[in-house]
Design an enzyme around this catalytic site. Structure first.
Site, PDB file in Angstrom:
ATOM      1  N   GLY A  45      60.531  27.642  67.789  1.00 36.12           N
ATOM      2  CA  GLY A  45      61.050  28.888  67.230  1.00 36.12           C
ATOM      3  C   GLY A  45      62.011  29.665  68.097  1.00 36.12           C
ATOM      4  O   GLY A  45      62.873  30.375  67.587  1.00 36.12           O
ATOM      5  N   ASP A 101      59.416  33.471  70.418  1.00 32.91           N
ATOM      6  CA  ASP A 101      60.022  34.083  69.242  1.00 32.91           C
ATOM      7  C   ASP A 101      59.135  35.197  68.708  1.00 32.91           C
ATOM      8  O   ASP A 101      59.580  36.293  68.406  1.00 32.91           O
ATOM      9  CB  ASP A 101      60.283  33.027  68.163  1.00 32.91           C
ATOM     10  N   ASP A 104      51.677  36.516  67.832  1.00 34.24           N
ATOM     11  CA  ASP A 104      50.840  36.877  66.686  1.00 34.24           C
ATOM     12  C   ASP A 104      49.411  37.063  67.231  1.00 34.24           C
ATOM     13  O   ASP A 104      49.079  38.122  67.742  1.00 34.24           O
ATOM     14  CB  ASP A 104      50.999  35.721  65.682  1.00 34.24           C
ATOM     15  N   GLY A 106      48.319  35.593  69.902  1.00 32.25           N
ATOM     16  CA  GLY A 106      48.374  35.420  71.353  1.00 32.25           C
ATOM     17  C   GLY A 106      47.703  34.136  71.821  1.00 32.25           C
ATOM     18  O   GLY A 106      47.665  33.837  73.012  1.00 32.25           O
TER      19      GLY A 106
HETATM   20  P1  5GP Z   1      50.129  32.984  68.189  1.00 32.13           P
HETATM   21  O1  5GP Z   1      49.666  31.802  68.988  1.00 32.13           O
HETATM   22  O2  5GP Z   1      50.499  34.192  69.008  1.00 32.13           O
HETATM   23  O3  5GP Z   1      49.162  33.320  67.072  1.00 32.13           O
HETATM   24  O4  5GP Z   1      51.396  32.545  67.384  1.00 32.13           O
HETATM   25  C1  5GP Z   1      52.557  32.171  68.007  1.00 32.13           C
HETATM   26  C2  5GP Z   1      53.329  31.161  67.206  1.00 32.13           C
HETATM   27  O5  5GP Z   1      52.929  31.141  65.832  1.00 32.13           O
HETATM   28  C3  5GP Z   1      54.775  31.533  67.182  1.00 32.13           C
HETATM   29  O6  5GP Z   1      55.468  30.965  68.275  1.00 32.13           O
HETATM   30  C4  5GP Z   1      55.242  30.969  65.858  1.00 32.13           C
HETATM   31  O7  5GP Z   1      55.551  29.611  65.996  1.00 32.13           O
HETATM   32  C5  5GP Z   1      54.025  31.083  64.965  1.00 32.13           C
HETATM   33  N1  5GP Z   1      54.061  32.317  64.151  1.00 32.13           N
HETATM   34  C6  5GP Z   1      53.275  33.406  64.280  1.00 32.13           C
HETATM   35  N2  5GP Z   1      53.576  34.335  63.348  1.00 32.13           N
HETATM   36  C7  5GP Z   1      54.586  33.820  62.617  1.00 32.13           C
HETATM   37  C8  5GP Z   1      55.370  34.309  61.500  1.00 32.13           C
HETATM   38  O8  5GP Z   1      55.215  35.418  60.960  1.00 32.13           O
HETATM   39  N3  5GP Z   1      56.353  33.473  61.048  1.00 32.13           N
HETATM   40  C9  5GP Z   1      56.585  32.251  61.581  1.00 32.13           C
HETATM   41  N4  5GP Z   1      57.570  31.541  61.036  1.00 32.13           N
HETATM   42  N5  5GP Z   1      55.878  31.753  62.623  1.00 32.13           N
HETATM   43  C10 5GP Z   1      54.892  32.533  63.131  1.00 32.13           C
END
Ligand code: 5GP
Length: 178
Positions: A45, A101, A104, A106
């Site tokens: 991303g 990018d 969310d 973490g």
């Molecule tokens: P985390 O591990 O913090 O939950 O999520 C991180 C990864 O989840 C980001 O790098 C991305 O790839 C994906 N992600 C989280 N939220 C979104 C969103 O709203 N849209 C998209 N396209 N990807 C997301």
């Protein structure tokens, strides 16, 4: 605008993204005075963001990529996979600027930060274009955030929905009326 089976509405336009990235670059330039850090971009991303952000910074730096994934279409699976990463990157005594990018839950960073710490860098600065504060519950700070956004799925500017949408210049939000 439709991608696969979902409707999206325009949420943050290109001009606003670019203006904010210039500000993020200024903050990084201030923090990295007299240093030659290494940008570490978390694929897929962040490939668009890193290209713009490195050019908004007024210092010379190294650049490397790692590929992590945790998302399946619209939701986090909670399991983070490293597809390729740090084998041939020397991070000893380096100042790392980790580029995400979007943060969310973490989970991705929680998985990845220990992998960086065992490489003995001098410092790790985390920069993310987007943060969903309602979802994020980890203790470590995200040092530089472009925009705080609600807990709604977004695409564009590098972010995908099931593989598509990465090439959009604006950021689009899932239209939940659909
Ligand atoms: P985390 O591990 O913090 O939950 O999520 C991180 C990864 O989840 C980001 O790098 C991305 O790839 C994906 N992600 C989280 N939220 C979104 C969103 O709203 N849209 C998209 N396209 N990807 C997301």
């Amino acid at each position: 605008m439709q991608i696969h089976d979902k409707q999206f509405k325009r949420y943050i336009d290109e001009a606003k993204i670019q203006a904010r990235i210039l500000e993020m670059g200024q903050v990084l330039t201030e923090r990295m005075k007299n240093k030659n850090p290494i940008f570490l971009s978390i694929l897929n991303g962040s490939f668009v963001l890193v290209a713009d952000l490195v050019r908004a910074c007024d210092f010379d730096a190294e650049l490397s990529f790692v590929r992590l994934s945790s998302y399946d279409k619209l939701t986090s699976t909670g399991r983070v996979k490293m597809h390729y990463g740090l084998d041939d990157v020397d991070l000893e005594n380096k100042d790392i600027i980790l580029i995400e990018d979007i943060v969310d839950t973490g989970n991705t960073l929680e998985f990845f930060l220990p992998e960086l710490q065992i490489k003995n860098p001098s410092s790790i600065t985390i920069a993310s274009l987007l943060l969903k504060p309602e979802v994020y519950q980890k203790k470590f700070p995200i040092d530089i955030v472009g925009f705080e956004i609600p807990n709604k799925f977004v695409v564009g500017y590098g972010l995908d929905y099931d593989g598509l949408g990465r090439t959009l210049r604006d950021i689009w939000q899932l239209d939940e009326k659909e």
